[in-house]
Motif scaffolding. Sequence first.
Motif, PDB file in Angstrom:
ATOM      1  N   PRO A 283       1.514  -8.442   7.166  1.00 17.68           N
ATOM      2  CA  PRO A 283       1.506  -8.270   8.750  1.00 17.68           C
ATOM      3  C   PRO A 283       1.321  -7.138   9.507  1.00 17.68           C
ATOM      4  O   PRO A 283       1.683  -6.568   8.710  1.00 17.68           O
ATOM      5  CB  PRO A 283       1.826  -9.427   9.351  1.00 17.68           C
ATOM      6  CG  PRO A 283       2.157 -10.847   8.145  1.00 17.68           C
ATOM      7  CD  PRO A 283       1.987  -9.654   7.215  1.00 17.68           C
ATOM      8  N   ALA A 284       0.742  -6.468  10.615  1.00 19.63           N
ATOM      9  CA  ALA A 284       1.057  -5.467  10.962  1.00 19.63           C
ATOM     10  C   ALA A 284       2.575  -5.186  11.083  1.00 19.63           C
ATOM     11  O   ALA A 284       3.229  -3.904  10.932  1.00 19.63           O
ATOM     12  CB  ALA A 284       0.336  -4.986  11.889  1.00 19.63           C
ATOM     13  N   ASP A 285       3.572  -5.935  11.340  1.00 20.64           N
ATOM     14  CA  ASP A 285       4.815  -6.602  11.843  1.00 20.64           C
ATOM     15  C   ASP A 285       5.612  -6.675  10.867  1.00 20.64           C
ATOM     16  O   ASP A 285       6.645  -6.743  11.288  1.00 20.64           O
ATOM     17  CB  ASP A 285       5.643  -7.361  13.257  1.00 20.64           C
ATOM     18  CG  ASP A 285       4.701  -8.485  12.818  1.00 20.64           C
ATOM     19  OD1 ASP A 285       4.542  -8.472  11.948  1.00 20.64           O
ATOM     20  OD2 ASP A 285       5.216  -9.064  13.901  1.00 20.64           O
ATOM     21  N   ALA A 286       4.974  -6.369   9.743  1.00 20.42           N
ATOM     22  CA  ALA A 286       5.870  -7.269   8.612  1.00 20.42           C
ATOM     23  C   ALA A 286       6.656  -6.494   8.035  1.00 20.42           C
ATOM     24  O   ALA A 286       7.214  -4.377   8.028  1.00 20.42           O
ATOM     25  CB  ALA A 286       5.159  -7.480   7.439  1.00 20.42           C
ATOM     26  N   LYS A 287       8.526  -6.708   8.077  1.00 18.68           N
ATOM     27  CA  LYS A 287       9.435  -5.749   7.440  1.00 18.68           C
ATOM     28  C   LYS A 287       9.388  -5.970   5.938  1.00 18.68           C
ATOM     29  O   LYS A 287       9.043  -6.432   4.947  1.00 18.68           O
ATOM     30  CB  LYS A 287      10.806  -7.003   7.961  1.00 18.68           C
ATOM     31  CG  LYS A 287      10.772  -6.676   9.164  1.00 18.68           C
ATOM     32  CD  LYS A 287      11.886  -5.982   9.623  1.00 18.68           C
ATOM     33  CE  LYS A 287      11.877  -6.222  11.756  1.00 18.68           C
ATOM     34  NZ  LYS A 287      11.328  -5.340  12.104  1.00 18.68           N
ATOM     35  N   LEU A 288       9.592  -4.143   5.362  1.00 16.69           N
ATOM     36  CA  LEU A 288       9.292  -4.457   3.811  1.00 16.69           C
ATOM     37  C   LEU A 288      10.244  -3.222   3.281  1.00 16.69           C
ATOM     38  O   LEU A 288      11.428  -2.167   4.153  1.00 16.69           O
ATOM     39  CB  LEU A 288       7.946  -3.457   3.704  1.00 16.69           C
ATOM     40  CG  LEU A 288       6.952  -4.546   3.863  1.00 16.69           C
ATOM     41  CD1 LEU A 288       5.015  -3.519   3.362  1.00 16.69           C
ATOM     42  CD2 LEU A 288       6.609  -5.967   3.134  1.00 16.69           C
ATOM     43  N   GLN A 289      10.810  -3.589   1.730  1.00 16.52           N
ATOM     44  CA  GLN A 289      11.715  -2.617   2.001  1.00 16.52           C
ATOM     45  C   GLN A 289      11.493  -0.787   1.756  1.00 16.52           C
ATOM     46  O   GLN A 289       9.925  -0.799   1.248  1.00 16.52           O
ATOM     47  CB  GLN A 289      12.181  -3.046   0.496  1.00 16.52           C
ATOM     48  CG  GLN A 289      13.039  -4.556   0.152  1.00 16.52           C
ATOM     49  CD  GLN A 289      12.965  -4.784  -1.112  1.00 16.52           C
ATOM     50  OE1 GLN A 289      12.985  -4.299  -2.338  1.00 16.52           O
ATOM     51  NE2 GLN A 289      13.214  -6.610  -1.323  1.00 16.52           N
ATOM     52  N   TYR A 296       1.787  -1.845   0.404  1.00 16.02           N
ATOM     53  CA  TYR A 296       0.806  -3.058   1.364  1.00 16.02           C
ATOM     54  C   TYR A 296      -0.036  -2.493   2.023  1.00 16.02           C
ATOM     55  O   TYR A 296       0.685  -1.689   3.551  1.00 16.02           O
ATOM     56  CB  TYR A 296       2.191  -4.278   1.847  1.00 16.02           C
ATOM     57  CG  TYR A 296       2.659  -4.924   0.126  1.00 16.02           C
ATOM     58  CD1 TYR A 296       2.246  -5.438  -0.236  1.00 16.02           C
ATOM     59  CD2 TYR A 296       3.737  -4.102  -0.258  1.00 16.02           C
ATOM     60  CE1 TYR A 296       2.743  -6.346  -1.427  1.00 16.02           C
ATOM     61  CE2 TYR A 296       4.716  -4.019  -1.464  1.00 16.02           C
ATOM     62  CZ  TYR A 296       4.380  -5.752  -2.237  1.00 16.02           C
ATOM     63  OH  TYR A 296       4.371  -6.332  -3.059  1.00 16.02           O
ATOM     64  N   SER A 297      -1.803  -2.909   2.549  1.00 16.33           N
ATOM     65  CA  SER A 297      -2.217  -2.490   4.003  1.00 16.33           C
ATOM     66  C   SER A 297      -1.566  -3.702   5.223  1.00 16.33           C
ATOM     67  O   SER A 297      -1.539  -4.920   4.644  1.00 16.33           O
ATOM     68  CB  SER A 297      -3.392  -2.844   3.408  1.00 16.33           C
ATOM     69  OG  SER A 297      -3.389  -1.952   2.299  1.00 16.33           O
ATOM     70  N   ARG A 298      -1.016  -3.078   6.252  1.00 19.34           N
ATOM     71  CA  ARG A 298      -0.707  -3.593   7.049  1.00 19.34           C
ATOM     72  C   ARG A 298      -2.188  -4.119   7.814  1.00 19.34           C
ATOM     73  O   ARG A 298      -2.557  -3.195   8.661  1.00 19.34           O
ATOM     74  CB  ARG A 298       0.600  -2.935   7.899  1.00 19.34           C
ATOM     75  CG  ARG A 298       1.799  -2.625   7.759  1.00 19.34           C
ATOM     76  CD  ARG A 298       3.044  -1.779   8.074  1.00 19.34           C
ATOM     77  NE  ARG A 298       3.788  -1.799   7.754  1.00 19.34           N
ATOM     78  CZ  ARG A 298       4.991  -2.366   7.856  1.00 19.34           C
ATOM     79  NH1 ARG A 298       5.415  -3.332   8.559  1.00 19.34           N
ATOM     80  NH2 ARG A 298       5.674  -2.030   6.250  1.00 19.34           N
ATOM     81  N   THR A 299      -2.284  -5.176   8.429  1.00 19.00           N
ATOM     82  CA  THR A 299      -3.241  -5.382   9.347  1.00 19.00           C
ATOM     83  C   THR A 299      -3.079  -6.908   9.811  1.00 19.00           C
ATOM     84  O   THR A 299      -2.312  -7.856   9.197  1.00 19.00           O
ATOM     85  CB  THR A 299      -4.599  -5.657   8.541  1.00 19.00           C
ATOM     86  OG1 THR A 299      -5.549  -6.326   9.484  1.00 19.00           O
ATOM     87  CG2 THR A 299      -4.164  -6.748   7.022  1.00 19.00           C
TER      88      THR A 299
END
Length: 441
Positions: A283-289, A296-299
Motif C-alpha cells: 500500500p502507498a502508506d506502508a511502513k518499510l525498513q 517494493y512498489s507502493r500503490t
Amino acid sequence: PAGSASKLVPASAPAPAPAPAPAAAPAPKPAPAPAPAPAPAPTPAAPKESATKFPPVLAHGAGVTPRDAPTTLESDHTRPLNSTESWQAYREKAAVAPVSDGQQLKREAGVVQTIRVFISSTFVDEHGERDELVRRVFNELNSKLRDRWLQIVPVDLRWGVSAEEASRIQRTCLNELDNCRVTPNEAPWFIGLRGERYGWVQDKYDAPSMFDRPEMFGWMSELSTKEQVSITSLEVYHAVIGCRRSKDEAKKGPHALILMRDPTFKKKVQSDMQWIFDYEYVPADAKLQDAVQYQYSRTDKAANYKTDLDMLNHQLETSPDVAVYKTYHPTFGVQGDGSKVAKTGQLPNGKMFGVGYVGGLSEFGKMAYDFLYNQIDKEYPKLEVGTALDVERVQHKAVVLARSARFLGRENLLKQLSDYTQPAKDKAKVPLVVFGPPGCG
C-alpha cells in the motif's frame, strides 16, 4: 525454429459446420428492472457485493454469467472476472466448434516434429527453475523422444527478445504462446512457475485485433478496463484459464503444468534480500525498513493485485480439466544446492536490482519431466518404420532434412538445376556439370 518440418494437411473428411453455442445458464433472478431502450443493449446492473470482498476486476461469486464465445473479438473489456465455475463455462462455450477448419497433424518417420513449450514466470526470482528446465529437463526429454522424430523446444523469453519486441511485450508474450500450439485447435504447451511475486503490470490491455491470432482472445471480454493485471497473469489467462481449444483436443488432457513453489525456503534467505522472492506491491502508506524501502512498489492497487494472484492460483488448482497443478519444495543455503541471491545493480536513491536462485530442484525437475513425457507419449506414440530398406530411406531423409534446413541463397544456380530437369522442347539433353571450389557443394 523457422522451417520446422511438420506438415499440416486437411482432414480426410470435411469439417462439419460449427454447432451454435448453447444458451448461457440463467443468472440468479435480479429484482425487476425497467425495460431497456430498443437501441444498443444497456450495460447490465452491477452485481451485488459478495460476502468476500474482492475488487471490481475479480467480482467472485457475483452470479454474473459469462457471455457466449464472441463472434467478433473487438471486445469492450467491460466484463469482470468471475468465479472458477464461470471460467469453466466460458471454456465449454468456446470449445463448441473447432477453432479453425479441421486441420490435423500428419506425422512421418524421418520428419522431425517440433513441440514448443512456453515457460511462464516472473523473472527475478525463478532463474533456478528456468535453468533446471532448459539445461536438464528438456535435454533429457529430447534424448528420450529422439526415436519418435520429436524435438521439444523451450520458449524462454529471458533471451532473444529485441528492444522493439520488449516495447510491445503483451503481443510478444501472447503471440509466442500461440506459437506453442502444434495445431490450431489445441491448447498451447505451457509450464507456469508460480511463486509469491506478481509481475509487471501495464497500464492497459492490447486489443484482440492487435495480436497475430485475434480469434484466440475471446477471454479478454471477461476482463475489466477498470483494473490491470500483470503480464504473467495474462499469460496464464491465455494459455490456461481462458484457453480456447476444440472438444476433441480437450479430451486428450491438459497441456499446462502449474508448479507452485513452497515458500518455506525463504526463512534461510538473508533479510535484506528476501524482497527478491516476496510479493512486490505494498500500500502507498506502508511502513518499510530503511534497508528495503525502495524494493517494493507502493500503490493503492496492491490489494487488488494480491487478490488476482491468489484467485488465479485458486482457479489453477481447482481446474484439472485444463491444468495439472503440483507443489514443489526447494531449498536455500544448503551446501552445493546452487542457491543464491545476488545484487545486479543499484539506483542513486538506493533501489537495488537482483536475481534469486533456489536449490534442491530434483523434485521440481521430475514433476516437469513426468508431465511432459507422459502427455507427449499419449499424443505422439512411436511410429512404425517398417523394413530395413524403409529404415535406410528414413535415415537418408533425416540427413537431407538436417543438412538442408539452414540452406540459404544460390537462387540462380538452383533455378538452372530446376530448369535442366524440365522436359527439353527443342534440343536433346546433354549432361550437366556443376563445378566450383573445393568444399562449396
